[in-house]
Design a protein around this motif. Structure first.
Motif, short mmCIF file in Angstrom:
data_model
loop_
_atom_site.label_atom_id
_atom_site.label_comp_id
_atom_site.label_asym_id
_atom_site.label_seq_id
_atom_site.Cartn_x
_atom_site.Cartn_y
_atom_site.Cartn_z
N TRP A 71 14.31 34.27 24.75
CA TRP A 71 15.26 33.36 24.10
C TRP A 71 14.57 32.25 23.32
CZ3 TRP A 71 20.17 34.83 23.95
CH2 TRP A 71 20.65 35.68 24.96
N VAL A 72 15.02 32.06 22.09
CA VAL A 72 14.59 30.90 21.30
C VAL A 72 15.61 29.79 21.53
CG1 VAL A 72 14.23 29.99 18.97
CG2 VAL A 72 13.49 32.31 19.54
N THR A 73 15.11 28.63 21.95
CA THR A 73 16.03 27.52 22.24
C THR A 73 15.74 26.31 21.38
OG1 THR A 73 14.54 26.71 23.94
CG2 THR A 73 16.29 28.22 24.66
N LEU A 116 19.15 31.85 20.74
CA LEU A 116 18.98 33.03 19.90
C LEU A 116 18.07 34.01 20.63
CD1 LEU A 116 18.26 31.12 16.56
CD2 LEU A 116 20.43 32.15 17.25
#
Lengths: 482, 482
Positions: free
Chosen positions: A99-101, A112
């Motif tokens: 996950w991109v946070t 994302l």
């Protein structure tokens, strides 16, 4: 053709019989196919490994285009809300998503996902692009990397990031979607068998084993030299599962709003692992000529003697002009013996040795990596014979692999026999079709590979389920899986 | 050759003169080169756009290989600690990095950056792989996507994720590294001018504008139709900046531990933007034949008349067999007029119309997209003339672009003239080399593009700095930049 067996083994590779897993690691590192990356579970594909991948890509991509597919590129990031729309799919992939946070200095409102696969974002766009039956079919493919946060990883076989192609298509009718699903499986089988020299069983996965969100999953299964199966490509028919979740509707010829039928299919750098573990021997790699980055290596012997280097360069040019992938190894920093081992380790199908004595006799000494035979060929006109030699090596590698696979496939009638058979390959058995029996067999024997072959030849199997004794529904291959 | 001008304009595209930016958006969406993605700042490259990228890739990749480079694949994730080792580099990229902080259900101990570029991870591995001068040079390239968290984005020109190639090489001596840096810039120039028909200025960036961590950055700059410059490719010489930070040392021939010299160079899908904005006109795209996914489109006229379809199919086969990229548009759902507009919009270099009257006369009607001329050619032997026609279109597009670029390049002697010149193109001016003057010019005129051309021809320029009047050090091109 004078023939003699060559007996110089490379000594720095663990023999397969001693420790297959260590043999694999030795081979991939020492041939510089890849290296471990300073990132958890990831690998670096080095030039020799990537060159194999380029050959595989070419074989696949030309067939995708010939069957009417077009390449595209979709974003690697998928908003969480998009990923959540198809319930089974989320459940299957959520545990292994990265996950991109944060983007730059900004904390993101919505996480994302780095794509673990791209059905969700393809479907989102298909819903936008498709209005009527005239817009169908859409047959797209992309070459990219995907990320799955794996716990246990092995280069090429299972890594957190890997390279693959993913085809995503939508169609007007269930028949077309099913045809597409099977056509692409057939493309995979053709590349595996005709190009990579990997004999495969093609068939359908069980309900339990199908892809998250699919109505039916088909696969091809190859047999590795340690008796484990490797799933080498999959093709899925989603029916309208995703188009209902993502709203992909079109007006059919009768003017009625209809959900589109969807498929997806994929193969990956895993195929490189399959090539290594199918064809490799105790000297190292053996690469099928059709995907070998170097098909022919030329070694000058006693290069300081007059005429040797010139003859090698002329030979190199002749073979290159004829369209072969050739390397002239003119290193003067290593011995001829080292070079022999080095190119055998790297699995180059044909080695040509050119020394003063060969030149006197108007011949070259030929070593074929598949059989380790050594013989001579007339230097004059060798380019004309090379294709035949390479074809013969390609066929021989396939034959050896097929013989191995066939002798490691055993029809069985009892659980005991099944348990024995999966120790060394595929067990072919009758199955009632019930999940309960499938689970029992899997758990008892670690039979993590299961495939119902299209060829339901039942020779040597019973009419009743190998597990429960009820009436048989399918013939199934069971094996331990990579 | 009977010629007549064709006068059917596509009407649904905003004219360039009215609103260039809207024209660009109209063209990319209506030709289906790309679409906006449901992910902030990202785009989807659709089949027609991706097919152009594949042509560009092929042109680049074959030249990379011919100059001794090998392809590899490095992980997309880079641990924060690796990224932090070279101070200037971090400072340049940190503000636009997307961070992965969670893998599956596990919160990561260390953040992972999605690569904004890969110097840091290449250097980490080079430090491991290189021991002696014999291991050098290493000349690697990868095709991949990168991520930069951009605030303002435009498809192809500036997106959060984009496709590119990045070359990373290390060498034993500064001379070799400098030669590599300039060789790859020359490869870029050749592809730009000979394949994409984009005339470019090649030269060096100022100290202020060089890549984060580079000792010298070189670039090629193209001129778009609205008078703005577009940086179309860059090549960097890092000297030992990175190898000192990452510990890439080797034993040189004298046995002394030495830091390696490093370069990197890149081009991206931005080139597609450059092609659109250089060659496009009010009817849509105009694609240079060497990268056009479809070079020739064949339109049957009055397809129901006997012989028309057969003649078209025969023509298609003939041209395909001769190696051209051909499409026969046999749609019966749209009118011939629609097809004319459609293929002009899509920029296909040559349209061949085949109708009953053409067939009677043994000719086809030819429309060339570059000049919008219409004429006839004998059907017999047309495949033999096609290459010449396509070459002529390729050259004409280059010539038109070069004339435009040259007439939009003005040597200037005063700040006032410079301010006027950058309104419509490149201002060529003398510069003292001081950062202060550079900043002043940039701020006053928004001259965000600056390049010191290798060709320091000073015709029309003064001997003193256009800004401060001190002695001139360089001739510099100033422009507003994309």
């Amino acid at each position: 053709m004078a023939k003699e067996k060559k007996q110089e083994f490379v000594t720095h590779i663990t023999p397969r019989s001693e420790d297959f897993s260590q043999w694999y690691t030795d081979v991939i590192l020492q041939t510089e196919l890849c290296d471990y990356a300073p990132v958890r579970g990831c690998m670096i594909i080095r030039p020799y490994g990537y060159a194999i991948w380029e050959q595989i890509q070419q074989a696949m991509d030309s067939r995708f285009k010939a069957t009417g597919h077009q390449n595209v590129y979709f974003p690697m990031l998928i908003p969480e809300s998009l990923l959540l729309k198809e319930a089974e799919h989320v459940e299957g992939f959520a545990p292994e998503v990265a996950w991109v946070t944060q983007g730059g200095t900004e904390k993101l409102q919505e996480r994302l996902a780095i794509r673990p696969t791209s059905e969700t974002i393809f479907c989102t766009m298909y819903a936008k692009w498709v209005q009527t039956w005239r817009d169908l079919p859409l047959k797209y493919n992309q070459w990219c990397s995907v990320m799955r946060w794996e716990k246990a990883t092995r280069p090429f076989l299972r890594t957190s990031e890997f390279l693959w192609q993913e085809g995503h298509t939508i169609h007007a009718t269930p028949e077309e979607a099913q045809e597409e699903t099977l056509t692409m499986l057939e493309v995979y089988r053709e590349v595996a068998e005709d190009v990579l020299a990997l004999p495969v069983y093609v068939g359908q996965k069980s309900e339990k084993e199908k892809f998250a969100g699919a109505r039916a999953t088909y696969s091809m299964e190859a047999m590795m030299h340690d008796g484990k199966a490797l799933q080498a490509g999959t093709s899925h028919n989603f029916g309208t599962n995703f188009s209902e979740a993502y709203g992909i509707q079109f007006q059919n010829k009768e003017g009625k709003l209809t959900y589109a039928q969807e498929t997806s299919w994929g193969t990956s750098t895993r195929l490189i692992g399959a090539i290594i573990m199918t064809h490799g021997d105790d000297r190292g790699l053996r690469l099928p000529p059709r995907i070998a980055p170097i098909q022919v290596v030329i070694l000058p012997i006693a290069a300081h003697k007059p005429g040797v280097n010139e003859a090698c360069e002329k030979l190199e040019k002749e073979l290159k002009d004829a369209g072969f992938r050739v390397k002239l190894d003119d290193r003067d920093t290593v011995s001829a013996g080292f070079k022999f081992n080095d190119w055998e380790l790297k699995g180059v199908p044909v080695r040509l040795e050119v020394g003063p004595r060969d030149l006197e006799n108007g011949v070259v000494t030929v070593f074929r990596r598949d059989t380790c035979e050594k013989f001579t060929l007339a230097l004059d006109g060798i380019a004309g014979e090379m294709q035949q030699l390479l074809d013969s090596i390609q066929q021989e590698l396939y034959n050896q692999a097929k013989t191995f696979r066939d002798t490691h496939t055993r029809p069985v009638k009892t659980m005991e026999e099944l348990g024995e058979a999966v120790q060394e390959g595929f067990a072919k058995a009758a199955w009632c079709g019930d999940r309960e029996c499938e689970d029992k067999i899997k758990d008892q024997f670690n039979a993590s590979s299961r495939n119902m072959p299209f060829d339901q030849n039942d020779e040597g199997c019973s009419d009743t389920c190998v597990c429960c004794g009820k009436k048989r529904k399918h013939i199934m291959y069971f094996a331990k899986a990579y």
